[in-house]
Design an enzyme around this catalytic site. Structure first.
Site, PDB file in Angstrom:
ATOM      1  N   HIS A 178      -8.591   2.090  -5.639  1.00  0.00           N
ATOM      2  CA  HIS A 178      -7.774   1.200  -4.818  1.00  0.00           C
ATOM      3  C   HIS A 178      -6.311   1.552  -5.012  1.00  0.00           C
ATOM      4  CE1 HIS A 178     -11.190  -1.344  -3.953  1.00  0.00           C
ATOM      5  NE2 HIS A 178     -11.519  -1.232  -5.229  1.00  0.00           N
ATOM      6  N   TYR A 197       0.790  -1.233   0.000  1.00  0.00           N
ATOM      7  CA  TYR A 197       0.000   0.000   0.000  1.00  0.00           C
ATOM      8  C   TYR A 197       0.823   1.284   0.000  1.00  0.00           C
ATOM      9  CZ  TYR A 197      -3.665  -3.358   1.024  1.00  0.00           C
ATOM     10  OH  TYR A 197      -4.525  -4.425   0.950  1.00  0.00           O
TER      11      TYR A 197
HETATM   12  C1  DQA Z   1      -7.572  -1.852  -1.058  1.00  0.00           C
HETATM   13  C2  DQA Z   1      -7.590  -3.292  -1.577  1.00  0.00           C
HETATM   14  C3  DQA Z   1      -8.472  -4.175  -0.702  1.00  0.00           C
HETATM   15  O1  DQA Z   1      -8.457  -5.505  -1.189  1.00  0.00           O
HETATM   16  C4  DQA Z   1      -7.963  -4.181   0.727  1.00  0.00           C
HETATM   17  O2  DQA Z   1      -8.851  -4.918   1.540  1.00  0.00           O
HETATM   18  C5  DQA Z   1      -7.718  -2.818   1.266  1.00  0.00           C
HETATM   19  C6  DQA Z   1      -7.177  -1.778   0.404  1.00  0.00           C
HETATM   20  C7  DQA Z   1      -6.585  -0.969  -1.851  1.00  0.00           C
HETATM   21  O3  DQA Z   1      -6.690   0.248  -1.732  1.00  0.00           O
HETATM   22  O4  DQA Z   1      -5.696  -1.484  -2.529  1.00  0.00           O
HETATM   23  O5  DQA Z   1      -7.899  -2.576   2.460  1.00  0.00           O
HETATM   24  O6  DQA Z   1      -8.865  -1.295  -1.228  1.00  0.00           O
END
Ligand code: DQA
Length: 149
Positions: A99, A22
């Site tokens: 995302h 992330y």
């Molecule tokens: C997310 C991707 C999701 O699968 C995960 O549960 C997240 C973050 C992303 O920003 O990449 O918490 O939404």
């Protein structure tokens, strides 16, 4: 024009949470960049984070009164929440799903989004930039919609 940005569960941990997936930016820093972009686009933005599904649903239900578009990272609820999907469909506001990671390149359970079919579109895989692209997309969408729709 005012855009509501919603960050879902665990995104308050950004920077510390799996940075290899992330990124290393905190949510505070991402929100700062979102506000900076909003300023350059001459729109207003309000960014909120919660770990609670019910709160997200209430924010979406209330959004139609005060906002013209929604940018949402539903995080883990992306893959589980029919209720958030229904709230977006009911609100009828242009909504961009974002995302940080590319959910389509990850575990099979992350590759399905309950939100995507009711969102105008999805931006996935550009790290913090996904929010910036999402905000730009939302603003472009609203600017192009005919008056009153
Ligand atoms: C997310 C991707 C999701 O699968 C995960 O549960 C997240 C973050 C992303 O920003 O990449 O918490 O939404």
């Amino acid at each position: 024009m005012k855009v509501l940005v919603i960050h879902g569960p665990n995104l308050n941990l950004l920077g510390k949470r799996e940075p290899q997936v992330y990124g290393s930016l905190s949510l505070r820093e991402i929100d700062r960049r979102i506000r900076e972009t909003a300023k350059s686009l001459q729109v207003e933005v309000e960014a909120r984070q919660t770990n609670e599904e019910a709160r997200i649903i209430e924010w979406i239900q209330e959004a139609a009164d005060a906002f013209q578009a929604i940018v949402i990272n539903p995080a883990g609820f992306t893959h589980t929440s029919v209720a958030i999907r229904d709230a977006i469909a009911a609100a009828g506001l242009p909504t961009v799903e974002v995302h940080l990671s590319n959910i389509h390149a990850r575990e099979p359970f992350r590759q399905h989004s309950f939100i995507a079919p009711v969102a105008h579109g999805q931006i996935s895989g550009f790290g913090a930039e996904s929010y910036i692209l999402g905000l730009r997309a939302a603003v472009a969408l609203v600017s192009r919609l005919p008056e009153g729709s």
